[in-house]
Design a protein around this motif. Structure first.
Motif, PDB file in Angstrom:
ATOM      1  N   HIS A 184       0.829  -1.207   0.000  1.00  0.00           N
ATOM      2  CA  HIS A 184       0.000   0.000   0.000  1.00  0.00           C
ATOM      3  C   HIS A 184       0.867   1.263   0.000  1.00  0.00           C
ATOM      4  O   HIS A 184       0.655   2.188  -0.790  1.00  0.00           O
ATOM      5  N   HIS A 223      -3.166   9.646   1.274  1.00  0.00           N
ATOM      6  CA  HIS A 223      -2.422   8.527   1.876  1.00  0.00           C
ATOM      7  C   HIS A 223      -1.530   8.995   3.019  1.00  0.00           C
ATOM      8  O   HIS A 223      -1.489   8.358   4.070  1.00  0.00           O
ATOM      9  N   TRP A 243     -12.923   6.874   0.087  1.00  0.00           N
ATOM     10  CA  TRP A 243     -12.466   7.180   1.435  1.00  0.00           C
ATOM     11  C   TRP A 243     -13.648   7.530   2.334  1.00  0.00           C
ATOM     12  O   TRP A 243     -14.588   8.172   1.892  1.00  0.00           O
ATOM     13  N   ASP A 260      -9.070   4.565   4.309  1.00  0.00           N
ATOM     14  CA  ASP A 260      -8.960   4.233   2.888  1.00  0.00           C
ATOM     15  C   ASP A 260      -9.793   2.980   2.640  1.00  0.00           C
ATOM     16  O   ASP A 260      -9.562   1.951   3.271  1.00  0.00           O
ATOM     17  N   HIS A 313      -7.229  -2.068  -2.438  1.00  0.00           N
ATOM     18  CA  HIS A 313      -5.804  -2.284  -2.148  1.00  0.00           C
ATOM     19  C   HIS A 313      -5.478  -1.998  -0.680  1.00  0.00           C
ATOM     20  O   HIS A 313      -4.446  -2.415  -0.182  1.00  0.00           O
TER      21      HIS A 313
HETATM   22 MN   MN3 Z   1      -4.805   3.491  -0.767  1.00  0.00          MN
END
Ligand code: MN3
Length: 197
Positions: free
Chosen positions: A27, A79, A128, A161, A165
């Motif tokens: 990630h 992120h 998100w 998140d 992934h």
């Molecule tokens: Mn992500």
């Protein structure tokens, strides 16, 4: 290089067993890094090279011709923010003034959890879940793909998140289990308090 991958605030295995070193490796080491590499390529030789991430996000957010720039810049920001929203031994009911503020805004911590989970789990596709501040009022929102609250005039306080992934290696298709583990074991409420200012 105009932008660099910021260091993680903890060791890559520090969030185990709730968030594995393997997930962090992909990630952060692959996905987050790719957004940084992409943005550097996109801004190279343009006047955006010297701008901050926030300046780029706000400058291109409403320009469909610059979706690539927006997506990569916003994903870097989201992120980096997300990593700081987690810490080893985090999660659970926040104490003190923040706990009180959340209880008042949502009618109790359990109601907050219910609404935050509904927003994060209910986001169709990638995106998100957020706790954000808008005109001094706490709000739970979800955004699609790379979208980020600052473009709606909201201040981000907490995010999870929910792109696949983010959780597939540890939780497979069980997004609700990941969001529950995030709330119960990972949330860095000190960081949320700092963001409240
Ligand atoms: Mn992500």
């Amino acid at each position: 290089m105009a932008f660099t991958l910021p260091p993680l605030p903890w060791a890559d295995n520090a969030l185990e067993p709730h968030y594995s070193a393997k997930t962090v490796g992909f990630h952060y080491g692959k996905h987050h890094k790719a957004y940084v590499d992409n943005l550097n390529r996109l801004v190279a030789g343009t006047d955006l090279e010297t701008k901050s991430l926030e300046q780029i996000i706000l400058a291109v957010a409403k320009d469909p011709g610059k979706a690539g720039l927006f997506n990569n810049a916003a994903q870097i920001w989201n992120h980096t923010f997300f990593w700081h929203c987690m810490k080893p031994g985090g999660g659970g009911r926040p104490a003190g003034a923040l706990g009180k503020k959340i209880e008042e805004a949502f009618g109790g911590y359990d109601k907050f959890v219910e609404q935050f989970k509904a927003a994060a789990v209910g986001r169709f596709g990638s995106g998100w879940g957020w706790l954000a501040l808008e005109n001094g009022v706490l709000k739970i929102v979800s955004t699609s793909n790379a979208d980020t609250p600052m473009t709606a005039g909201q201040k981000a306080l907490l995010t999870v998140d929910v792109w696949e992934h983010a959780y597939y290696l540890d939780y497979q298709n069980r997004r609700p289990d990941f969001v529950q583990a995030f709330l119960d074991h990972l949330v860095n409420w000190d960081f949320v308090t700092q963001n409240l200012g």
